[in-house]
Motif scaffolding. Structure first.
Motif, PDB file in Angstrom:
ATOM      1  N   PRO A  54       0.970  10.796   3.005  1.00  0.00           N
ATOM      2  CA  PRO A  54       1.785  11.099   4.181  1.00  0.00           C
ATOM      3  C   PRO A  54       1.058  11.921   5.243  1.00  0.00           C
ATOM      4  N   ALA A  55       0.073  12.695   4.866  1.00  0.00           N
ATOM      5  CA  ALA A  55      -0.643  13.533   5.831  1.00  0.00           C
ATOM      6  C   ALA A  55      -1.787  12.780   6.502  1.00  0.00           C
ATOM      7  N   SER A  56      -2.578  12.061   5.718  1.00  0.00           N
ATOM      8  CA  SER A  56      -3.778  11.425   6.272  1.00  0.00           C
ATOM      9  C   SER A  56      -3.606   9.939   6.574  1.00  0.00           C
ATOM     10  N   GLY A  57      -2.618   9.303   5.948  1.00  0.00           N
ATOM     11  CA  GLY A  57      -2.442   7.863   6.106  1.00  0.00           C
ATOM     12  C   GLY A  57      -3.389   7.039   5.250  1.00  0.00           C
ATOM     13  N   ALA A  58      -4.176   7.691   4.412  1.00  0.00           N
ATOM     14  CA  ALA A  58      -5.126   6.993   3.538  1.00  0.00           C
ATOM     15  C   ALA A  58      -4.381   6.261   2.430  1.00  0.00           C
ATOM     16  N   ILE A  59      -4.895   5.101   2.052  1.00  0.00           N
ATOM     17  CA  ILE A  59      -4.310   4.336   0.948  1.00  0.00           C
ATOM     18  C   ILE A  59      -4.663   5.026  -0.366  1.00  0.00           C
ATOM     19  N   GLU A  60      -3.632   5.335  -1.148  1.00  0.00           N
ATOM     20  CA  GLU A  60      -3.839   5.973  -2.445  1.00  0.00           C
ATOM     21  C   GLU A  60      -3.513   5.035  -3.604  1.00  0.00           C
TER      22      GLU A  60
ATOM     23  N   ALA B 177       0.851  -1.183   0.000  1.00  0.00           N
ATOM     24  CA  ALA B 177       0.000   0.000   0.000  1.00  0.00           C
ATOM     25  C   ALA B 177       0.887   1.232   0.000  1.00  0.00           C
ATOM     26  N   ARG B 178       0.538   2.202  -0.809  1.00  0.00           N
ATOM     27  CA  ARG B 178       1.209   3.510  -0.793  1.00  0.00           C
ATOM     28  C   ARG B 178       0.243   4.474  -0.139  1.00  0.00           C
ATOM     29  N   LEU B 179       0.715   5.112   0.930  1.00  0.00           N
ATOM     30  CA  LEU B 179      -0.149   5.897   1.799  1.00  0.00           C
ATOM     31  C   LEU B 179       0.104   7.395   1.656  1.00  0.00           C
TER      32      LEU B 179
END
Length: 65
Positions: free
Chosen positions: A42-48, A38-40
């Motif tokens: 950096p600010a929210s930690g959401a998976i992009e 998973a690439r996240l």
């Protein structure tokens, strides 16, 4: 989720990429299990973005996608 998903397949590396945005250097990377990266954000930690390794082998076997 309102974002469009983009799918890319790297035949040489046998990797399926699932993206909500183009990957960028600031993203954090984390293996979330079963050889899925998973690439996240950096600010929210959401998976992009997701990278599913050994994709064609998964299709031909009982490995989870």
């Amino acid at each position: 989720m309102d974002k469009n998903l983009m799918f890319r397949y790297d035949k040489v590396g046998d990797i399926l990429y699932i993206d909500t945005c183009s990957p960028y250097a600031e993203q954090e990377s984390e293996e979330i299990g079963n050889e899925v990266i998973a690439r996240l954000n950096p600010a929210s930690g959401a998976i992009e973005n997701l990278e599913i390794l050994f994709f064609s082998k998964r299709l031909a076997s009982d490995m989870p996608l």
